[in-house]
Scaffold this active site. Structure first.
Site, short mmCIF file in Angstrom:
data_model
loop_
_atom_site.label_atom_id
_atom_site.label_comp_id
_atom_site.label_asym_id
_atom_site.label_seq_id
_atom_site.Cartn_x
_atom_site.Cartn_y
_atom_site.Cartn_z
CG ASP A 152 -4.25 -0.67 -0.55
OD1 ASP A 152 -5.34 -1.47 -1.12
OD2 ASP A 152 -3.15 -0.75 -1.36
CE1 TYR B 15 1.59 -2.08 -4.68
CE2 TYR B 15 0.90 -2.10 -2.55
CZ TYR B 15 0.67 -1.77 -3.81
OH TYR B 15 -0.21 -1.05 -4.23
CE LYS C 40 -3.96 -2.86 -4.15
NZ LYS C 40 -3.05 -2.52 -3.20
CG HIS D 233 -1.95 -4.75 -8.68
ND1 HIS D 233 -0.93 -4.97 -7.74
CD2 HIS D 233 -2.26 -3.45 -8.56
CE1 HIS D 233 -0.33 -3.78 -7.04
NE2 HIS D 233 -0.84 -2.94 -7.56
P1 NAP Z 1 0.32 8.80 -1.64
O1 NAP Z 1 -0.48 8.04 -0.46
O2 NAP Z 1 -0.58 9.65 -2.60
O3 NAP Z 1 1.41 9.50 -1.02
C1 NAP Z 1 2.46 9.11 -0.55
C2 NAP Z 1 3.62 10.04 -0.90
O4 NAP Z 1 3.45 11.36 -0.02
C3 NAP Z 1 5.17 9.42 -0.03
O5 NAP Z 1 5.96 9.83 -0.71
C4 NAP Z 1 4.92 10.01 1.41
O6 NAP Z 1 6.23 9.98 1.72
C5 NAP Z 1 4.39 11.31 0.97
N1 NAP Z 1 3.54 11.91 2.24
C6 NAP Z 1 2.56 11.04 3.03
N2 NAP Z 1 1.90 11.80 3.90
C7 NAP Z 1 2.24 13.14 3.78
C8 NAP Z 1 1.98 14.38 4.36
N3 NAP Z 1 1.02 14.25 5.54
N4 NAP Z 1 2.63 15.20 3.90
C9 NAP Z 1 3.47 15.38 2.94
N5 NAP Z 1 3.87 14.36 2.22
C10 NAP Z 1 3.24 12.98 2.79
O7 NAP Z 1 1.03 7.39 -2.42
P2 NAP Z 1 0.77 6.20 -3.09
O8 NAP Z 1 1.82 5.23 -2.24
O9 NAP Z 1 1.02 6.53 -4.56
O10 NAP Z 1 -0.67 5.86 -2.76
C11 NAP Z 1 -1.05 5.09 -1.52
C12 NAP Z 1 -1.28 3.79 -1.49
O11 NAP Z 1 -2.19 3.35 -2.58
C13 NAP Z 1 -0.26 2.87 -1.96
O12 NAP Z 1 0.97 2.68 -0.89
C14 NAP Z 1 -0.68 1.53 -1.99
O13 NAP Z 1 -1.12 0.81 -1.08
C15 NAP Z 1 -1.96 1.94 -2.86
N6 NAP Z 1 -1.97 2.01 -4.48
C16 NAP Z 1 -2.63 1.11 -5.27
C17 NAP Z 1 -2.35 1.29 -6.41
C18 NAP Z 1 -3.18 0.25 -7.47
O14 NAP Z 1 -2.63 -0.21 -8.37
N7 NAP Z 1 -4.13 -0.47 -6.83
C19 NAP Z 1 -1.62 1.95 -7.25
C20 NAP Z 1 -0.53 2.97 -6.39
C21 NAP Z 1 -0.98 2.91 -5.09
P3 NAP Z 1 6.73 9.52 3.34
O15 NAP Z 1 6.63 8.14 3.28
O16 NAP Z 1 8.12 9.99 3.31
O17 NAP Z 1 5.84 10.16 4.26
#
Ligand code: NAP
Length: 283
Positions: free
Chosen positions: A51, A56, A85, A118
């Site tokens: 994704d 980004y 997106k 997005h």
């Molecule tokens: P997330 O997946 O909820 O969490 C990421 C955070 O948790 C990071 O800081 C990561 O740090 C940590 N983490 C990951 N695995 C872990 C584990 N097993 N134990 C403890 N901590 C852990 O984050 P998100 O980036 O908000 O969402 C995921 C993806 O969704 C994004 O990267 C993006 O591709 C997409 N997204 C889309 C939108 C949209 O508007 N459509 C908005 C937000 C996000 P480390 O890297 O240090 O492990």
């Protein structure tokens, strides 16, 4: 429940989307090269759904990772499901193609599997985004979004009503911030709760000899949600993929459902005065 590491959901256009996706967003202070390294590790570990987004600013690095993993024979292009997106400043019929083409150029790919809007708040309901003569599978008409909705979704914001609606319309719900978000201070308040420190998730994780993160991901998979997990850390990338060899009980699922408090990590504060700001709606 028969969830396997290679399980996919069929989108209503017939394409298959792997149920677990790798998130590539990272806050600005993280070097872009990390996106390249992490995406390669993710593919080695088994992630096939990536994704990403124009916003980004790391599609060069992510695209290079995909091309490296194709070149070394780990995957073929058709094994991968890549989402990009269209950012809000491109939501005009004459600009949409430009944004997609910029992404493709950065990626070094000739197609993406899914291209989503997005932040659709920049559009009026019913507004068409593709020129009338455009062809392709890009989903760009807000009235007729047929395939997937990607929304914030985790135990503190479980979106149960939206999920029910999506299931009734054959729309796949994709969960972002399923692990509690990156807590990027640009978007997320510093006093927001730490999802992975939630005592109930910790207890359930302990009962299954798993981590709270694995429980948060498995929770989504078992309720029929496609889930994204971002990590740029090798150990956690591996951990996040190990969610296909245990099962939460019906009681676990119920208890996790009970954690919902409609808490949104990213409430898009920059858009709160916009006439189509979406997060005041019930869904
Ligand atoms: P997330 O997946 O909820 O969490 C990421 C955070 O948790 C990071 O800081 C990561 O740090 C940590 N983490 C990951 N695995 C872990 C584990 N097993 N134990 C403890 N901590 C852990 O984050 P998100 O980036 O908000 O969402 C995921 C993806 O969704 C994004 O990267 C993006 O591709 C997409 N997204 C889309 C939108 C949209 O508007 N459509 C908005 C937000 C996000 P480390 O890297 O240090 O492990």
């Amino acid at each position: 429940m028969d969830l396997k590491h290679n399980s996919s959901v069929k989108l209503n256009d017939g394409n298959l989307m792997p149920v677990l996706g790798f998130g590539t967003f990272a806050p600005d202070e993280i070097p872009k090269s990390k996106a390249n390294e992490a995406t390669k590790i993710a593919i080695d570990v088994g992630f096939r759904h990536i994704d990403a987004a124009y916003l980004y600013q790391n599609e060069e690095e992510v695209g290079q990772a995909l091309r490296d993993k194709m070149a070394d024979g780990t995957v073929k292009r058709e094994d991968l499901f890549y989402t990009t997106k269209i950012w809000a400043t491109f939501l005009r019929p004459e600009l949409v193609r430009q944004c997609l083409e910029r992404s493709l150029k950065k990626l070094g790919l000739d197609y993406v599997d899914l291209c989503i809007i997005h932040v659709p708040i920049a559009m009026k309901p019913g507004e068409e985004l593709l020129p009338k003569d455009a062809k392709g599978e890009i989903i760009l008409d807000i009235v007729d979004i047929r395939d997937t909705w990607e929304v914030e979704c985790h135990p503190y914001l479980n979106q149960s009503k939206l999920l029910e609606f999506c299931k009734s319309r054959d729309i796949v719900l994709v969960a972002y911030s399923a692990l509690g978000s990156s807590r990027d201070p640009t978007w997320v308040s510093s006093d927001s709760p730490y999802l992975l420190e939630e005592p109930i998730l910790k207890t359930i994780a302990k009962n299954h000899n798993r981590t709270p993160g694995q429980v948060a991901l498995r929770y989504q998979l078992q309720r029929g949600v496609v889930v994204l997990a971002k990590s740029f850390n090798e150990k956690r990338i591996k951990e996040n993929f190990k969610v296909f060899d245990f099962e939460l009980t019906a009681e676990d699922m119920k208890v996790i459902d009970g954690l919902n408090r409609n808490y949104r990590y990213d409430s898009m504060p920059f858009a709160v005065d916009h006439p189509y700001y979406p997060f005041l709606e019930e869904y």
